[in-house]
Design an enzyme around this catalytic site. Structure first.
Site, PDB file in Angstrom:
ATOM      1  N   ASP A  45       0.878  -1.163   0.000  1.00 16.05           N
ATOM      2  CA  ASP A  45       0.000   0.000   0.000  1.00 16.05           C
ATOM      3  C   ASP A  45       0.928   1.230   0.000  1.00 16.05           C
ATOM      4  OD1 ASP A  45      -2.359   1.599   0.565  1.00 16.05           O
ATOM      5  OD2 ASP A  45      -1.590   1.747   2.605  1.00 16.05           O
ATOM      6  N   LEU A  46       0.419   2.384  -0.346  1.00 14.71           N
ATOM      7  CA  LEU A  46       1.288   3.563  -0.412  1.00 14.71           C
ATOM      8  C   LEU A  46       1.145   4.453   0.830  1.00 14.71           C
ATOM      9  CD1 LEU A  46       3.249   5.318  -2.127  1.00 14.71           C
ATOM     10  CD2 LEU A  46       1.232   6.448  -3.039  1.00 14.71           C
ATOM     11  N   ASP A  47      -0.041   5.069   0.945  1.00 18.25           N
ATOM     12  CA  ASP A  47      -0.257   6.036   2.026  1.00 18.25           C
ATOM     13  C   ASP A  47      -0.213   5.339   3.383  1.00 18.25           C
ATOM     14  OD1 ASP A  47      -0.677   8.211   0.302  1.00 18.25           O
ATOM     15  OD2 ASP A  47      -2.766   7.669   0.002  1.00 18.25           O
ATOM     16  N   THR A  52       1.746  10.097   3.860  1.00 18.61           N
ATOM     17  CA  THR A  52       0.808  11.056   3.288  1.00 18.61           C
ATOM     18  C   THR A  52      -0.521  11.025   4.036  1.00 18.61           C
ATOM     19  OG1 THR A  52       0.476   9.338   1.677  1.00 18.61           O
ATOM     20  CG2 THR A  52       1.624  11.299   0.905  1.00 18.61           C
ATOM     21  N   LYS A 102      -9.112   5.695   5.904  1.00 18.15           N
ATOM     22  CA  LYS A 102      -7.822   5.207   5.398  1.00 18.15           C
ATOM     23  C   LYS A 102      -8.043   4.074   4.406  1.00 18.15           C
ATOM     24  CE  LYS A 102      -4.709   6.595   9.048  1.00 18.15           C
ATOM     25  NZ  LYS A 102      -3.862   6.175  10.157  1.00 18.15           N
ATOM     26  N   GLY A 103      -7.398   4.169   3.261  1.00 14.76           N
ATOM     27  CA  GLY A 103      -7.518   3.124   2.241  1.00 14.76           C
ATOM     28  C   GLY A 103      -8.790   3.214   1.420  1.00 14.76           C
ATOM     29  N   VAL A 104      -9.686   4.113   1.807  1.00 15.08           N
ATOM     30  CA  VAL A 104     -10.969   4.272   1.106  1.00 15.08           C
ATOM     31  C   VAL A 104     -10.799   5.321  -0.003  1.00 15.08           C
ATOM     32  CG1 VAL A 104     -13.390   4.952   1.402  1.00 15.08           C
ATOM     33  CG2 VAL A 104     -12.239   3.625   3.182  1.00 15.08           C
ATOM     34  N   ARG A 116     -11.415   8.368  -2.835  1.00 19.64           N
ATOM     35  CA  ARG A 116     -11.844   9.760  -2.630  1.00 19.64           C
ATOM     36  C   ARG A 116     -13.367   9.837  -2.568  1.00 19.64           C
ATOM     37  NH1 ARG A 116      -9.214  13.614  -6.918  1.00 19.64           N
ATOM     38  NH2 ARG A 116      -7.479  12.206  -6.486  1.00 19.64           N
ATOM     39  N   SER A 129      -2.528   0.672  -4.312  1.00 19.81           N
ATOM     40  CA  SER A 129      -2.995   1.855  -3.593  1.00 19.81           C
ATOM     41  C   SER A 129      -4.330   2.337  -4.139  1.00 19.81           C
ATOM     42  CB  SER A 129      -1.955   2.974  -3.740  1.00 19.81           C
ATOM     43  OG  SER A 129      -2.495   4.214  -3.354  1.00 19.81           O
ATOM     44  N   ALA A 130      -5.174   2.859  -3.245  1.00 17.69           N
ATOM     45  CA  ALA A 130      -6.452   3.431  -3.678  1.00 17.69           C
ATOM     46  C   ALA A 130      -6.267   4.834  -4.248  1.00 17.69           C
ATOM     47  CB  ALA A 130      -7.401   3.502  -2.483  1.00 17.69           C
ATOM     48  N   SER A 131      -5.061   5.374  -4.126  1.00 17.83           N
ATOM     49  CA  SER A 131      -4.872   6.789  -4.469  1.00 17.83           C
ATOM     50  C   SER A 131      -4.668   7.041  -5.960  1.00 17.83           C
ATOM     51  CB  SER A 131      -3.669   7.342  -3.696  1.00 17.83           C
ATOM     52  OG  SER A 131      -3.431   8.673  -4.100  1.00 17.83           O
ATOM     53  N   LYS A 132      -5.387   8.039  -6.465  1.00 22.20           N
ATOM     54  CA  LYS A 132      -5.178   8.476  -7.848  1.00 22.20           C
ATOM     55  C   LYS A 132      -3.888   9.276  -7.968  1.00 22.20           C
ATOM     56  CE  LYS A 132      -9.903   8.392  -9.357  1.00 22.20           C
ATOM     57  NZ  LYS A 132     -11.134   9.032  -9.720  1.00 22.20           N
ATOM     58  N   LYS A 186     -11.067  -0.856  -1.719  1.00 20.22           N
ATOM     59  CA  LYS A 186     -10.800  -1.757  -0.597  1.00 20.22           C
ATOM     60  C   LYS A 186     -11.991  -1.626   0.357  1.00 20.22           C
ATOM     61  CE  LYS A 186      -5.904  -0.513  -0.999  1.00 20.22           C
ATOM     62  NZ  LYS A 186      -4.774   0.222  -0.429  1.00 20.22           N
ATOM     63  N   GLU A 193      -0.163  -3.319   4.643  1.00 16.87           N
ATOM     64  CA  GLU A 193      -1.286  -2.372   4.723  1.00 16.87           C
ATOM     65  C   GLU A 193      -1.379  -1.680   6.069  1.00 16.87           C
ATOM     66  OE1 GLU A 193      -3.828  -0.707   3.796  1.00 16.87           O
ATOM     67  OE2 GLU A 193      -4.032  -1.264   1.715  1.00 16.87           O
ATOM     68  N   ASP A 194      -1.726  -0.396   6.060  1.00  9.79           N
ATOM     69  CA  ASP A 194      -1.925   0.322   7.327  1.00  9.79           C
ATOM     70  C   ASP A 194      -3.402   0.541   7.629  1.00  9.79           C
ATOM     71  OD1 ASP A 194      -2.332   2.247   5.245  1.00  9.79           O
ATOM     72  OD2 ASP A 194      -2.124   3.837   6.746  1.00  9.79           O
TER      73      ASP A 194
HETATM   74  P1  B16 Z   1      -6.633  10.091  -3.648  1.00 11.17           P
HETATM   75  P2  B16 Z   1      -3.680   4.026   0.017  1.00 11.17           P
HETATM   76  C1  B16 Z   1      -5.594   5.879  -0.035  1.00 11.17           C
HETATM   77  O1  B16 Z   1      -4.302   5.463  -0.364  1.00 11.17           O
HETATM   78  C2  B16 Z   1      -5.602   6.692   1.247  1.00 11.17           C
HETATM   79  O2  B16 Z   1      -5.322   5.858   2.352  1.00 11.17           O
HETATM   80  C3  B16 Z   1      -6.954   7.318   1.446  1.00 11.17           C
HETATM   81  O3  B16 Z   1      -6.938   8.113   2.616  1.00 11.17           O
HETATM   82  C4  B16 Z   1      -7.309   8.163   0.226  1.00 11.17           C
HETATM   83  O4  B16 Z   1      -8.595   8.733   0.362  1.00 11.17           O
HETATM   84  C5  B16 Z   1      -7.269   7.273  -1.010  1.00 11.17           C
HETATM   85  O5  B16 Z   1      -5.981   6.713  -1.142  1.00 11.17           O
HETATM   86  C6  B16 Z   1      -7.582   8.033  -2.291  1.00 11.17           C
HETATM   87  O6  B16 Z   1      -6.563   8.942  -2.518  1.00 11.17           O
HETATM   88  O7  B16 Z   1      -7.613  11.106  -3.193  1.00 11.17           O
HETATM   89  O8  B16 Z   1      -5.198  10.557  -3.671  1.00 11.17           O
HETATM   90  O9  B16 Z   1      -7.042   9.413  -4.931  1.00 11.17           O
HETATM   91  O10 B16 Z   1      -3.595   3.999   1.504  1.00 11.17           O
HETATM   92  O11 B16 Z   1      -4.603   2.987  -0.581  1.00 11.17           O
HETATM   93  O12 B16 Z   1      -2.319   4.090  -0.657  1.00 11.17           O
HETATM   94 MG    MG Z   2      -2.783   3.212   3.387  1.00  7.56          MG
END
Ligand code: B16
Ligand code: MG
Length: 219
Positions: free
Chosen positions: A11-13, A19, A47-49, A51, A116-119, A147, A171-172
């Site tokens: 996982d990233l964040d 972050t 967290k992990g959810v 946007r 990672s869920a992050s864009k 997730k 994963e955190d």
């Molecule tokens: P973004 P991960 C997740 O990243 C974050 O934990 C979560 O807080 C955030 O809302 C999500 O990415 C979407 O991120 O807004 O940058 O697309 O923990 O899955 O690496």
């Molecule tokens: Mg995370």
């Protein structure tokens, strides 16, 4: 558990970089601007959810129903604040021990994937100079489900030609640990063991961690 592990999925964040604190600040500012309280406990549930999943939860907590257009605007606003907060990020924000674990995995010829869920994941990896370590990058731009759905990790396994049982996921977040378990992978919880008690193994972080002794021999 035994078996051969060929692949590590990170996982990233909150696992590779901190972050999570910037996401928290940006969501808090957004929630407060709508008159909604936002504490660390609520943040834990985001967290992990994704946007979109996160704003939906915040609006539910605040009993607010908004138009689709307004929701889009708010998501954009949150991301602008988030990008501002993490604007000066560099390699110094990589969490302790991460580079060592990545190097240990490379030395063992293991595959490395990002889940990672992050864009913003590609941008962040670039900023901290870690992109070259990854054989596969699966992020919020390529998955359709959030997730705890295992899609992000299943794709990571596919892209590295690995079977689920050969993968360890780090994963955190609660949602992320569940996603790894739902994908039939080994879940290593990074952070608070009580919050992540479903994980097969818990670590505080990667500082001083030996991949063989502290992880592979323990699962
Ligand atoms: P973004 P991960 C997740 O990243 C974050 O934990 C979560 O807080 C955030 O809302 C999500 O990415 C979407 O991120 O807004 O940058 O697309 O923990 O899955 O690496
Ligand atoms: Mg995370």
């Amino acid at each position: 558990m035994g078996g051969t592990i060929t692949t590590l999925i990170f996982d990233l964040d909150g696992v590779i970089v901190d972050t999570a604190k910037y996401h928290f600040k940006a969501w808090k500012k957004l929630a407060n601007s709508l008159g909604i309280d936002f504490s660390e406990e609520e943040n834990e549930q985001l967290k992990g959810v994704s946007r979109r999943g996160s704003i939906d939860k915040i609006l539910t907590w605040g009993n607010l129903e908004l138009t689709e257009e307004r929701i889009e605007e708010l998501m954009h606003q949150k991301n602008q604040w988030y990008l501002e907060y993490m604007g000066n990020m560099d390699a110094s924000e990589i969490l302790p021990g991460v580079v060592s674990i990545l190097n240990q995995a490379k030395a063992k010829k293991m595959k490395i994937a990002l889940g990672s869920a992050s864009k913003n994941a590609p941008l962040i990896l670039d900023k901290v100079n870690l992109t070259h370590y990854f054989d596969a990058i699966i992020d919020g731009n390529v998955v359709t489900t959030s997730k705890p759905d295992p899609e992000v990790f299943v794709k990571g396994a596919e892209d590295t030609q690995s079977k689920a049982e050969e993968c360890i996921v780090f994963e955190d977040s609660l949602a992320g640990v569940e996603a790894a378990i739902n994908g039939k992978m080994i879940a290593v919880g990074i952070g608070h063991p009580q919050t992540l008690k479903q994980a097969h193994l818990n670590l505080q972080g990667f500082d001083q961690i030996d991949l063989e002794k502290d992880i592979l021999e323990k699962i």
